[in-house]
Scaffold this motif. Structure first.
Motif, PDB file in Angstrom:
ATOM      1  N   GLY A  64       0.822  -1.196   0.000  1.00  0.00           N
ATOM      2  CA  GLY A  64       0.000   0.000   0.000  1.00  0.00           C
ATOM      3  C   GLY A  64       0.858   1.248   0.000  1.00  0.00           C
ATOM      4  O   GLY A  64       2.092   1.173  -0.106  1.00  0.00           O
ATOM      5  N   PRO A  65       0.239   2.421   0.136  1.00  0.00           N
ATOM      6  CA  PRO A  65       0.976   3.683   0.033  1.00  0.00           C
ATOM      7  C   PRO A  65       2.046   3.888   1.097  1.00  0.00           C
ATOM      8  O   PRO A  65       2.945   4.704   0.916  1.00  0.00           O
ATOM      9  N   MET A  66       1.971   3.161   2.213  1.00  0.00           N
ATOM     10  CA  MET A  66       2.968   3.312   3.274  1.00  0.00           C
ATOM     11  C   MET A  66       4.029   2.216   3.248  1.00  0.00           C
ATOM     12  O   MET A  66       4.803   2.074   4.187  1.00  0.00           O
ATOM     13  N   ALA A  67       4.085   1.442   2.183  1.00  0.00           N
ATOM     14  CA  ALA A  67       5.011   0.304   2.133  1.00  0.00           C
ATOM     15  C   ALA A  67       6.456   0.731   2.362  1.00  0.00           C
ATOM     16  O   ALA A  67       7.179   0.113   3.153  1.00  0.00           O
ATOM     17  N   ASP A  68       6.895   1.807   1.693  1.00  0.00           N
ATOM     18  CA  ASP A  68       8.279   2.260   1.866  1.00  0.00           C
ATOM     19  C   ASP A  68       8.515   2.786   3.273  1.00  0.00           C
ATOM     20  O   ASP A  68       9.566   2.521   3.883  1.00  0.00           O
ATOM     21  N   GLU A  69       7.541   3.529   3.815  1.00  0.00           N
ATOM     22  CA  GLU A  69       7.681   4.072   5.170  1.00  0.00           C
ATOM     23  C   GLU A  69       7.768   2.952   6.201  1.00  0.00           C
ATOM     24  O   GLU A  69       8.579   3.011   7.129  1.00  0.00           O
ATOM     25  N   VAL A  70       6.938   1.938   6.023  1.00  0.00           N
ATOM     26  CA  VAL A  70       6.956   0.794   6.936  1.00  0.00           C
ATOM     27  C   VAL A  70       8.305   0.084   6.857  1.00  0.00           C
ATOM     28  O   VAL A  70       8.907  -0.264   7.882  1.00  0.00           O
ATOM     29  N   SER A  71       8.796  -0.124   5.644  1.00  0.00           N
ATOM     30  CA  SER A  71      10.086  -0.793   5.462  1.00  0.00           C
ATOM     31  C   SER A  71      11.215  -0.006   6.122  1.00  0.00           C
ATOM     32  O   SER A  71      12.076  -0.586   6.792  1.00  0.00           O
ATOM     33  N   ARG A  72      11.207   1.323   5.934  1.00  0.00           N
ATOM     34  CA  ARG A  72      12.241   2.155   6.561  1.00  0.00           C
ATOM     35  C   ARG A  72      12.163   2.094   8.078  1.00  0.00           C
ATOM     36  O   ARG A  72      13.190   2.004   8.764  1.00  0.00           O
ATOM     37  N   TYR A  73      10.943   2.143   8.607  1.00  0.00           N
ATOM     38  CA  TYR A  73      10.757   2.117  10.064  1.00  0.00           C
ATOM     39  C   TYR A  73      11.317   0.818  10.646  1.00  0.00           C
ATOM     40  O   TYR A  73      12.030   0.829  11.658  1.00  0.00           O
ATOM     41  N   VAL A  74      11.002  -0.286  10.004  1.00  0.00           N
ATOM     42  CA  VAL A  74      11.478  -1.590  10.470  1.00  0.00           C
ATOM     43  C   VAL A  74      13.006  -1.649  10.438  1.00  0.00           C
ATOM     44  O   VAL A  74      13.649  -2.136  11.383  1.00  0.00           O
ATOM     45  N   ALA A  75      13.592  -1.118   9.357  1.00  0.00           N
ATOM     46  CA  ALA A  75      15.054  -1.145   9.230  1.00  0.00           C
ATOM     47  C   ALA A  75      15.727  -0.201  10.228  1.00  0.00           C
ATOM     48  O   ALA A  75      16.712  -0.573  10.883  1.00  0.00           O
ATOM     49  N   GLU A  76      15.193   1.015  10.354  1.00  0.00           N
ATOM     50  CA  GLU A  76      15.803   2.009  11.241  1.00  0.00           C
ATOM     51  C   GLU A  76      15.770   1.590  12.701  1.00  0.00           C
ATOM     52  O   GLU A  76      16.659   1.938  13.481  1.00  0.00           O
ATOM     53  N   HIS A  77      14.745   0.823  13.082  1.00  0.00           N
ATOM     54  CA  HIS A  77      14.623   0.397  14.476  1.00  0.00           C
ATOM     55  C   HIS A  77      15.103  -1.045  14.683  1.00  0.00           C
ATOM     56  O   HIS A  77      14.875  -1.623  15.748  1.00  0.00           O
ATOM     57  N   HIS A  78      15.747  -1.584  13.646  1.00  0.00           N
ATOM     58  CA  HIS A  78      16.357  -2.922  13.741  1.00  0.00           C
ATOM     59  C   HIS A  78      15.365  -3.952  14.296  1.00  0.00           C
ATOM     60  O   HIS A  78      15.686  -4.721  15.211  1.00  0.00           O
ATOM     61  N   MET A  79      14.188  -3.965  13.706  1.00  0.00           N
ATOM     62  CA  MET A  79      13.112  -4.836  14.198  1.00  0.00           C
ATOM     63  C   MET A  79      13.223  -6.222  13.562  1.00  0.00           C
ATOM     64  O   MET A  79      12.573  -6.536  12.559  1.00  0.00           O
ATOM     65  N   GLN A  80      14.060  -7.053  14.158  1.00  0.00           N
ATOM     66  CA  GLN A  80      14.278  -8.406  13.658  1.00  0.00           C
ATOM     67  C   GLN A  80      13.037  -9.290  13.821  1.00  0.00           C
ATOM     68  O   GLN A  80      12.957 -10.368  13.231  1.00  0.00           O
ATOM     69  N   ASN A  81      12.084  -8.824  14.643  1.00  0.00           N
ATOM     70  CA  ASN A  81      10.871  -9.615  14.896  1.00  0.00           C
ATOM     71  C   ASN A  81       9.762  -9.328  13.905  1.00  0.00           C
ATOM     72  O   ASN A  81       8.669  -9.879  14.030  1.00  0.00           O
ATOM     73  N   VAL A  82      10.022  -8.476  12.908  1.00  0.00           N
ATOM     74  CA  VAL A  82       8.994  -8.129  11.918  1.00  0.00           C
ATOM     75  C   VAL A  82       9.429  -8.592  10.535  1.00  0.00           C
ATOM     76  O   VAL A  82      10.512  -8.236  10.058  1.00  0.00           O
ATOM     77  N   GLU A  83       8.577  -9.380   9.893  1.00  0.00           N
ATOM     78  CA  GLU A  83       8.824  -9.853   8.525  1.00  0.00           C
ATOM     79  C   GLU A  83       7.833  -9.191   7.583  1.00  0.00           C
ATOM     80  O   GLU A  83       6.623  -9.246   7.811  1.00  0.00           O
ATOM     81  N   LEU A  84       8.333  -8.565   6.519  1.00  0.00           N
ATOM     82  CA  LEU A  84       7.479  -7.928   5.519  1.00  0.00           C
ATOM     83  C   LEU A  84       7.307  -8.884   4.352  1.00  0.00           C
ATOM     84  O   LEU A  84       8.224  -9.079   3.552  1.00  0.00           O
ATOM     85  N   ALA A  85       6.130  -9.487   4.256  1.00  0.00           N
ATOM     86  CA  ALA A  85       5.884 -10.510   3.237  1.00  0.00           C
ATOM     87  C   ALA A  85       5.393  -9.912   1.924  1.00  0.00           C
ATOM     88  O   ALA A  85       5.349 -10.610   0.901  1.00  0.00           O
ATOM     89  N   GLY A  86       4.993  -8.624   1.934  1.00  0.00           N
ATOM     90  CA  GLY A  86       4.500  -7.993   0.716  1.00  0.00           C
ATOM     91  C   GLY A  86       3.161  -8.550   0.276  1.00  0.00           C
ATOM     92  O   GLY A  86       2.430  -9.162   1.061  1.00  0.00           O
ATOM     93  N   HIS A  87       2.859  -8.339  -1.004  1.00  0.00           N
ATOM     94  CA  HIS A  87       1.605  -8.874  -1.551  1.00  0.00           C
ATOM     95  C   HIS A  87       1.685 -10.394  -1.604  1.00  0.00           C
ATOM     96  O   HIS A  87       2.688 -10.952  -2.064  1.00  0.00           O
ATOM     97  N   CYS A  88       0.640 -11.067  -1.148  1.00  0.00           N
ATOM     98  CA  CYS A  88       0.632 -12.530  -1.101  1.00  0.00           C
ATOM     99  C   CYS A  88      -0.547 -13.096  -1.876  1.00  0.00           C
ATOM    100  O   CYS A  88      -1.635 -12.508  -1.887  1.00  0.00           O
ATOM    101  N   SER A  89      -0.327 -14.221  -2.495  1.00  0.00           N
ATOM    102  CA  SER A  89      -1.415 -14.928  -3.170  1.00  0.00           C
ATOM    103  C   SER A  89      -2.389 -15.462  -2.129  1.00  0.00           C
ATOM    104  O   SER A  89      -2.065 -15.553  -0.938  1.00  0.00           O
ATOM    105  N   ALA A  90      -3.571 -15.850  -2.579  1.00  0.00           N
ATOM    106  CA  ALA A  90      -4.572 -16.412  -1.672  1.00  0.00           C
ATOM    107  C   ALA A  90      -4.033 -17.669  -0.990  1.00  0.00           C
ATOM    108  O   ALA A  90      -4.267 -17.896   0.199  1.00  0.00           O
ATOM    109  N   GLU A  91      -3.294 -18.466  -1.742  1.00  0.00           N
ATOM    110  CA  GLU A  91      -2.723 -19.697  -1.172  1.00  0.00           C
ATOM    111  C   GLU A  91      -1.708 -19.363  -0.081  1.00  0.00           C
ATOM    112  O   GLU A  91      -1.694 -19.986   0.977  1.00  0.00           O
TER     113      GLU A  91
END
Length: 204
Positions: A64-91
């Motif tokens: 979504g529109p905040m995808a880059d902001e979310v990615s930067r936030y996770v990286a800047e705060h070294h959030m090893q507990n967060v996985e960004l899976a992106g767009h996913c198929s129904a399966e």
């Protein structure tokens, strides 16, 4: 509130094919967010909460529109507990649901339904949801999930830890969630509700 007569309005909720979702009673290993990455979805509140729960894994499925902001936030705060899976198929979404212990819906706007709640229920997963819009109409607090005030990161952390640290209780909630999906949100129930509306209109 807009002047329409209440007796002329009928609500028929959305449905899912419950049997197409894998039901595993044993909770999985991660918390799951399904949805758009946009301000009204409360994604930044969720990330703030996860900084206070570094021992809990979160998988974010969506873009979504905040995808880059979310990615930067996770990286800047070294959030090893967060996985960004992106767009996913129904399966892939079904796989992530089956492997989760709960789904989180931290919306801060008035959700009209929230189909991901019912998808989680069909998978036997409780939902941690904000108490706004239709969310508290679907989640039975402390039975099929937990509710917290929208935007309240500290309260969200408490809910996350409660389910992450009590697998027996989480499994019981998941079982109740699956039962709710079967009883209220399957295709046959939807079909009968629509027919009942047609019958009522024809008779009037």
């Amino acid at each position: 509130e807009f002047g329409f007569s209440a007796d002329r309005i009928t609500h028929v909720p959305n449905f899912v094919d419950v049997e197409s979702f894998t039901y595993r009673n044993a909770p999985g290993d991660h918390l799951l967010y399904l949805g758009r990455l946009s301000p009204e979805k409360g994604i930044m509140t969720l990330l703030g909460a996860m900084r206070s729960a570094p021992d809990t894994k979160l998988v974010i499925a969506g873009t979504g529109p905040m995808a880059d902001e979310v990615s930067r936030y996770v990286a800047e705060h070294h959030m090893q507990n967060v996985e960004l899976a992106g767009h996913c198929s129904a399966e892939r979404v079904r796989e992530l649901l089956a492997g989760s212990y709960a789904v989180v819906l931290p919306s801060e706007w008035y959700e009209t339904f929230g189909l991901c709640i019912v998808e989680a229920f069909a998978s036997g997963r409780p939902v941690i949801g904000s108490r706004i819009g239709a969310i508290p109409d679907i989640i039975e607090d402390r039975k099929t999930g937990l509710l917290f005030p929208p935007g309240a990161a500290a309260a969200l952390v408490t809910c996350i830890r409660e389910l992450a640290n009590d697998r027996e209780r989480t499994a019981a909630m998941g079982k109740a969630a699956r039962a709710a999906a079967e009883a209220h949100y399957g295709p046959e129930t939807f079909y009968q509700r629509v027919l009942a509306v047609y019958d009522e209109v024809l008779q009037s």
